[in-house]
Design an enzyme around this catalytic site. Sequence first.
Site, PDB file in Angstrom:
ATOM      1  N   LYS A 124       3.216  -6.799  -6.710  1.00 45.77           N
ATOM      2  CA  LYS A 124       2.986  -6.120  -6.002  1.00 45.77           C
ATOM      3  C   LYS A 124       3.986  -5.126  -5.660  1.00 45.77           C
ATOM      4  O   LYS A 124       5.104  -6.146  -6.151  1.00 45.77           O
ATOM      5  CB  LYS A 124       2.472  -6.273  -4.784  1.00 45.77           C
ATOM      6  CG  LYS A 124       1.725  -5.467  -3.802  1.00 45.77           C
ATOM      7  CD  LYS A 124       0.244  -4.907  -3.973  1.00 45.77           C
ATOM      8  CE  LYS A 124      -0.372  -3.384  -3.836  1.00 45.77           C
ATOM      9  NZ  LYS A 124      -1.286  -3.783  -3.452  1.00 45.77           N
ATOM     10  N   ASP A 164      -1.684   2.483  -6.184  1.00 46.69           N
ATOM     11  CA  ASP A 164      -1.463   1.849  -4.694  1.00 46.69           C
ATOM     12  C   ASP A 164      -1.531   2.723  -4.029  1.00 46.69           C
ATOM     13  O   ASP A 164      -1.879   4.402  -4.797  1.00 46.69           O
ATOM     14  CB  ASP A 164      -0.986   0.574  -3.830  1.00 46.69           C
ATOM     15  CG  ASP A 164      -1.676   0.349  -3.289  1.00 46.69           C
ATOM     16  OD1 ASP A 164      -2.772  -0.465  -3.020  1.00 46.69           O
ATOM     17  OD2 ASP A 164      -1.155   0.789  -1.974  1.00 46.69           O
TER      18      ASP A 164
HETATM   19  O1  2IT Z   1      -4.856  -3.264  -4.094  1.00 45.87           O
HETATM   20  C1  2IT Z   1      -5.329  -3.610  -5.443  1.00 45.87           C
HETATM   21  O2  2IT Z   1      -5.705  -4.238  -5.830  1.00 45.87           O
HETATM   22  C2  2IT Z   1      -4.740  -1.932  -6.468  1.00 45.87           C
HETATM   23  N1  2IT Z   1      -3.803  -1.296  -5.433  1.00 45.87           N
HETATM   24  C3  2IT Z   1      -4.867  -2.039  -7.655  1.00 45.87           C
HETATM   25  C4  2IT Z   1      -3.891  -2.860  -8.513  1.00 45.87           C
HETATM   26  C5  2IT Z   1      -4.047  -2.445  -9.911  1.00 45.87           C
HETATM   27  O3  2IT Z   1      -2.959  -3.594 -10.479  1.00 45.87           O
HETATM   28  O4  2IT Z   1      -5.238  -2.336 -10.567  1.00 45.87           O
END
Ligand code: 2IT
Length: 445
Positions: A124, A164
């Site tokens: 993340k 996100d």
């Molecule tokens: O919290 C999540 O799973 C997302 N924001 C999507 C992450 C993604 O790599 O599509």
Amino acid sequence: MNVEKILTHLEKKHPGEVEYLQAVREVLETIEEVYNENPKYEEYKIIERLVEPDRILTFKVPWIDDQGNTQLNLGYRVEFNNAIGPYKGGLRFHPSVNLSILKFLGFEQIFKNSLTSLPMGGGKGGSDFDPKGKSDKEVMRFCQSFMTELVRLIGPDTDVPAGDIGVGGREIGYLFGYYKKLTRHHDGVLTGKGLNWGGSLIRPEATGFGGVYFVHHMLENAKIDIKCKRVAISGFGNVAWGAALKMTELGAKVVAISGPDGYILDEAGISGEKINYMLDLRASNQDIVAPYAQKFAGAKFFAGKKPWEAKCEIALPCATQNELNGDDAKLLVSNGCICVGEISNMGCTPEAIEFLQSKKILYAPGKAVNAGGVAVSGLEMTQNSAHLNWSAEEVDKKLFDIMTNIHVACIKYGTGKDGYVNYVKGANIAGFLKVADAMLDQGII
Ligand code: 2IT
């Protein structure tokens, strides 16, 4: 494994990282039993190694605003675990972003991505930059400065960021453009791309659609018909939009949506053009839902209130972490709520979860319910690697099957003696086992 000992140690090492410690506690408490069944986990310190990210990059992001002033933000990428695939997970741009929040999100992402059954590890990233109220050119300059540093870590087979909160198609476009300029690679390094330059159909809808597929399975498993059920949704962004569309399509009635300014109650049902209006509201860059009540007669706006006071049978938190607390849970249940499907990450506080489970309310955590978003990101990576595009029907069918399989896994590991499904336990155990066994196979690294 001694959960309290590990947590005390972590609290000392990472004081004040409350969201991260909350997410770790929830996982440890629910996997303890299966963990202790395999002595190799303890011998190879799987948990101690899993709760610490592989690495964290922190960097400053200087940029110039439209008035010519120098601005400065902080940027991060937390690469948590890549046992089952490249690091994968979104970028959050929001003033509240700090390391604790990104570590909690990265940690949860490991289990979520494992649940999808696609080969993706957990990561993340993000920044305390606030896109709200910024011009497109300011957002572009920020994204370019952010990518100047992020480029050191990412790659289509190493680390694949996505959106996100605060990062949508516009931001992904600017980030991708600058990655391409710096590296000359046009590849699947980011997901959530535009449709004509590598994006996947159904990615914008995926988190909301997937969440509703999951909730539908929960209800079916409890022999409850979704038709005509009243639904309250927090948030009015892309996730809430997808959830409202699919809920309406399945015959449920969305009566409430919310923003940081309060919530809208629309007894006539939020369907059709009203759902698309959510995206107009979002695009207005103001972050408020109040204008909905001026546009559609009969709708009421409740300033400063949460949608959990609206009478509903299904509650879908779609905004942010800890947005539904113990008091909200009590209010929901006293108003007849029978199902809480968490589409935001860690949307419910531990007190809310405990209360819902004590009342045997159907409750499932974000890492299971919202996994459809990252699942379709995984499908976007596959399409990029194969240099082809699938139809919307193909992607939607794969998304549906993935959500069905996650539900089956939760039932397998979460069903108690009385038949009540503890979806938190089910999701955590199913997600953990795959990653832990991959870590054992790969040695101490
Ligand atoms: O919290 C999540 O799973 C997302 N924001 C999507 C992450 C993604 O790599 O599509």
